[in-house]
Motif scaffolding. Structure first.
Motif, PDB file in Angstrom:
ATOM      1  N   GLU A 440      45.851  42.223  49.461  1.00 19.89           N
ATOM      2  CA  GLU A 440      45.366  41.475  50.419  1.00 19.89           C
ATOM      3  C   GLU A 440      44.192  41.998  51.234  1.00 19.89           C
ATOM      4  N   THR A 441      44.160  43.315  51.453  1.00 16.55           N
ATOM      5  CA  THR A 441      43.059  43.873  52.364  1.00 16.55           C
ATOM      6  C   THR A 441      41.858  44.008  51.251  1.00 16.55           C
ATOM      7  N   ARG A 442      41.972  44.155  49.916  1.00 16.65           N
ATOM      8  CA  ARG A 442      41.170  44.146  49.041  1.00 16.65           C
ATOM      9  C   ARG A 442      40.273  42.887  48.715  1.00 16.65           C
ATOM     10  N   VAL A 443      41.189  41.834  48.618  1.00 20.47           N
ATOM     11  CA  VAL A 443      40.707  40.497  48.739  1.00 20.47           C
ATOM     12  C   VAL A 443      39.750  40.072  49.990  1.00 20.47           C
ATOM     13  N   GLN A 444      40.221  40.630  51.285  1.00 20.68           N
ATOM     14  CA  GLN A 444      39.521  40.492  52.280  1.00 20.68           C
ATOM     15  C   GLN A 444      38.129  41.129  52.531  1.00 20.68           C
ATOM     16  N   GLN A 445      38.328  42.353  51.981  1.00 13.90           N
ATOM     17  CA  GLN A 445      37.045  43.095  52.014  1.00 13.90           C
ATOM     18  C   GLN A 445      35.988  42.413  50.985  1.00 13.90           C
ATOM     19  N   ALA A 446      36.653  42.007  49.877  1.00 12.60           N
ATOM     20  CA  ALA A 446      35.486  41.470  48.707  1.00 12.60           C
ATOM     21  C   ALA A 446      35.137  39.791  49.441  1.00 12.60           C
ATOM     22  N   ARG A 447      36.022  39.174  50.121  1.00 15.23           N
ATOM     23  CA  ARG A 447      35.469  37.955  50.504  1.00 15.23           C
ATOM     24  C   ARG A 447      34.392  38.084  51.741  1.00 15.23           C
ATOM     25  N   LEU A 448      34.604  39.027  52.256  1.00 13.92           N
ATOM     26  CA  LEU A 448      33.559  39.379  53.637  1.00 13.92           C
ATOM     27  C   LEU A 448      32.214  39.909  52.922  1.00 13.92           C
ATOM     28  N   PHE A 449      32.372  40.871  51.784  1.00 21.20           N
ATOM     29  CA  PHE A 449      31.103  41.113  51.151  1.00 21.20           C
ATOM     30  C   PHE A 449      30.288  39.816  50.363  1.00 21.20           C
ATOM     31  N   ALA A 462      38.411  50.029  40.940  1.00 20.08           N
ATOM     32  CA  ALA A 462      39.397  48.946  41.473  1.00 20.08           C
ATOM     33  C   ALA A 462      38.379  47.586  41.292  1.00 20.08           C
ATOM     34  N   VAL A 463      36.900  47.627  41.574  1.00 17.89           N
ATOM     35  CA  VAL A 463      36.304  46.531  41.366  1.00 17.89           C
ATOM     36  C   VAL A 463      36.021  46.077  39.736  1.00 17.89           C
ATOM     37  N   GLY A 464      36.303  46.888  38.847  1.00 20.30           N
ATOM     38  CA  GLY A 464      36.174  46.540  37.648  1.00 20.30           C
ATOM     39  C   GLY A 464      37.237  45.493  37.074  1.00 20.30           C
ATOM     40  N   MET A 465      38.283  45.251  37.890  1.00 17.03           N
ATOM     41  CA  MET A 465      39.266  43.903  37.295  1.00 17.03           C
ATOM     42  C   MET A 465      39.682  43.247  38.712  1.00 17.03           C
ATOM     43  N   GLY A 466      39.894  41.980  38.381  1.00 15.44           N
ATOM     44  CA  GLY A 466      40.699  41.278  39.110  1.00 15.44           C
ATOM     45  C   GLY A 466      39.961  40.726  40.376  1.00 15.44           C
ATOM     46  N   LEU A 467      38.761  41.258  40.633  1.00 12.42           N
ATOM     47  CA  LEU A 467      37.986  40.727  41.929  1.00 12.42           C
ATOM     48  C   LEU A 467      36.736  39.895  41.713  1.00 12.42           C
TER      49      LEU A 467
END
Length: 739
Positions: A440-449, A462-467
């Motif tokens: 969830e923190t990864r998704v939040q960081q991605a959303r803010l970016f 970790a950015v290579g898959m699923g975001l």
């Protein structure tokens, strides 16, 4: 043995817990004598190997001259006398076969002792040995017997008296004290029993001659036959192949939407959640099924939706589907998790199985489909947009960074260092993504970016898959990655997977503008490697990772002595499957599974079938997490009912007042997050034992918020101390607050 370093010796003697590997013979499963193995003696002196003369002392010339046996007369005499007593007690036999087995066990025990006497560092290892009662009395493995004997007086006398009360130790009824010799006899006797059961009896199981047994062995060694219900169907296997940002998954999902009963199997919980949210937004009924979270979309009459989005490990092998989508199919070659993709490919009962991934998986898929008798259809797609490798590196110029950049590094320490450096040297706001962050923190960081609140992203692979990330340019800081053992150069597949995230295409983008992604590096030599990797031909996958199903393990369990450990069975299967499949299959990495298995393996109250289930628990190799998992396993063994806060775990630091305090670092909260996730995972499988999951989920949300806030307020890298600790080889857990 003489070439082992000090750390390896500590592992060997059980001072630091690590999964071991069994040297099972290569021909174990072949022929009618597949289960019989010859006992090996690698350390016995020649005179003991060549004669049947019984000796109780040990040859000083066959051991290290500085060993405790050679230098301590009291230890030598006590050990010799104890060996004599154990021999007289244990060597009683009622037939010739039993006598032979017990004599071999005696020689094998002496072989173990000689292997330790050969070790020049035995005394140093013994000095740092801090035995727990579990290590001392529950584990009877002879591999650390001499270390235990040297430290026998570190165990308080009250413990020995308890053994005496329960008549577990031989003693003189006229003498109330337990002598050192009696303690030696107790430990050596247990070691003999271990050798007799594990090294002798298991390897002397009678051969199986019948055709029926040979057929069973053939089935065990052919993974396609593990799933007989799927073999009754002729499935359509439809491959959607292409590079990153080619729209392959999008097309497979369009087919899933039209199915009455279907399943999307993603590599990550956050990706399963993304598909679930997408379907719900589009007005499609959909369930969510992950290891830690289950959401059923129920109709007015209580009927669940026909379509489910979930993780790959959760797809059912018993339910019949119209369509199943297996995303990132190239993951079937992953050493740790690849088995989940391979088992799903072999075992799902679906009319159509859509495989989305890289073209590198095509040859191995063709071989697998040929063995299953299914029909294969292949669709290939090109990238939706252009990808350019820049001609010149950035030469460590952080001021050259611009909005939309993603900087790639491969360790938490380096990622957080870069975040702090970029924010210090530029006016850019930086987000971070790395593997151990909560999803969830990864998704939040991605959303803010993606929303522009963060200008630059610093991330691992970790950015290579699923975001879904709106990255304009990917910047590599290095072309090396630590693989758990050593630094290794990135493969072309790694480079393409990560670099391909630049200029990511969005299907909901109404503009006709072609996405252009760029890839570069801070260093010229790294950029050369990246360019070669991006331009390299496809590296085709040669084999698929597999793992035996519970049914196969249970079937094998009946072929072994009752005392055989789960880890021994898994290691034997692991050795043989790859050798009998013409390299089409390889076995999953045992190391991580055995980390979990070693925690509960000696808990006799947990049935074998439950141990199989627990071997797949999402446990990280972190001291506090393993401690919590041991608590949870005890709950299962004792059939107790508990909430998460019933355990002696440091959840008192989960409060906002701890956020500014550096002593409560990110690693602590990441460990606590994993513990809560583990509790929820167990709660979905043992709902009568682990209760109040809603409270656990609320606690997990709080931990996520604290992690996010600590990242946002970061002023100093909390992982800087780890580098110093690694140099000193100090166990990290000793520095933790709750040790």
């Amino acid at each position: 043995m003489g070439q082992m370093n000090m750390l390896s010796r500590c592992f060997y003697y059980g001072i630091i817990s690590r999964s071991s590997s069994t040297n099972a013979p290569a021909q174990l499963f072949r022929g009618k004598n597949w289960i019989q193995q010859k006992v090996k003696f690698d350390n016995l002196p020649k005179q003991e190997l060549s004669t049947n003369v019984i000796v109780f002392s040990f040859d000083k010339n066959s051991s290290d001259k500085n060993s405790i046996y050679a230098t301590d007369k009291n230890f030598q005499n006590t050990l010799d006398n104890a060996m004599k007593l154990v021999y007289n007690e244990k060597m009683i036999a009622f037939n010739e076969e039993e006598a032979t087995n017990k004599f071999n066990a005696w020689k094998k025990l002496r072989d173990y002792i000689y292997s330790q006497l050969h070790d020049s560092d035995l005394n140093n290892v013994s000095k740092v040995f801090k035995p727990t009662l579990t290590e001392y009395f529950l584990s009877s493995s002879p591999s650390n017997l001499l270390v235990k004997l040297q430290n026998i007086n570190k165990i308080e006398n009250v413990v020995w008296m308890k053994l005496k009360e329960h008549k577990l130790i031989n003693f003189d009824q006229y003498n109330q004290n337990i002598t050192e010799l009696q303690k030696y006899v107790y430990l050596i006797s247990n070691a003999f029993d271990h050798v007799y059961d594990k090294d002798i009896l298991i390897k002397q199981k009678p051969p199986y001659d019948s055709l029926q047994e040979n057929n069973k062995i053939s089935t065990i060694l052919n993974p396609a036959e593990w799933f007989p219900e799927a073999r009754k169907m002729r499935r359509n296997i439809i491959m959607h192949l292409g590079p990153t940002n080619s729209g392959k998954t999008y097309r497979a999902l369009q087919k899933l939407k039209s199915a009455e009963v279907g399943y999307y199997a993603g590599p990550l919980r956050l990706l399963a959640r993304e598909v679930y949210d997408r379907f719900k937004t589009e007005g499609l009924r959909c369930n969510l099924l992950t290891g830690e979270e289950i959401i059923e979309d129920l109709s007015e009459i209580g009927t669940p939706a026909g379509i489910t989005s979930g993780t790959i490990e959760m797809v059912s092998m018993s339910k019949t589907f119209d369509v199943v989508v297996l995303d990132e199919i190239q993951m079937l070659a992953d050493n740790d998790r690849g088995w989940a993709w391979t088992n799903a490919l072999l075992g799902v009962k679906a009319k159509e199985v859509h495989l989305c991934g890289e073209k590198s998986a095509l040859p191995v898929i063709k071989k697998i489909v040929e063995s299953t008798g299914d029909n294969l259809i292949v669709h290939e797609y090109d990238r939706l947009g252009n990808l350019i490798v820049e001609k010149s590196p950035m030469n460590n110029d952080f001021k050259g960074l611009r909005k939309g950049d993603c900087v790639i590094a491969f360790s938490k320490k380096k990622i957080l260092d870069l975040k702090l450096t970029v924010e210090r040297e530029t006016k850019l706001k930086v987000g971070v993504i790395y593997g151990s962050l909560p999803p969830e923190t990864r998704v939040q960081q991605a959303r803010l970016f993606n929303n522009g609140e963060y200008d630059v992203l610093v991330a691992s692979d970790a950015v290579g898959m699923g975001l879904n990330l709106a990255i304009d340019r990917v910047i590599f800081t290095t072309d090396l990655k630590f693989n758990g053992k050593e630094l290794q150069e990135l493969t072309s597949s790694n480079i393409k997977q990560i670099g391909g995230r630049a200029g990511r295409y969005k299907h909901n983008d109404s503009s006709n503008e072609v996405a252009i992604g760029k890839v570069t590096s801070f260093h010229g030599d790294v950029l050369t490697t990246i360019r070669k990797g991006m331009e390299a031909p496809i590296e085709y996958i040669e084999s698929a990772t597999i793992w035996p199903t519970d049914e196969i393990c249970i079937r094998l369990m009946t072929r072994f002595a009752p005392s055989t450990s789960l880890s021994d069975i898994l290691e034997l299967i692991a050795l043989q499957l790859a050798q009998n499949s013409n390299n089409l299959y390889k076995l999953s990495e045992l190391r991580n599974k055995l980390t979990a298995i070693k925690i509960f393996e000696d808990m006799e109250d947990i049935p074998f079938v439950e141990k199989l289930k627990l071997s797949n628990a999402p446990i990280k190799d972190v001291p506090l997490v393993k401690k919590a998992f041991a608590y949870f396993c005890e709950t299962i063994g004792k059939r107790q009912t508990k909430t998460l806060l019933s355990y002696d775990l440091p959840f008192d630091i989960v409060k906002y007042s701890c956020i500014p305090q550096e002593k409560y670092n990110l690693e602590m909260y990441e460990a606590l997050y994993n513990i809560v996730t583990l509790f929820c995972w167990l709660g979905n499988r043992y709902p009568n034992y682990f209760v109040d999951l809603e409270a656990a989920k609320r606690l997990r949300i709080t931990i996520e918020l604290i992690i996010f806030e600590k990242l946002d307020r970061l002023r100093k890298n909390p992982y800087e101390h780890n580098l110093h600790m690694r140099k000193l080889k100090v166990p990290r857990q000793k520095k933790w607050l709750w040790s």
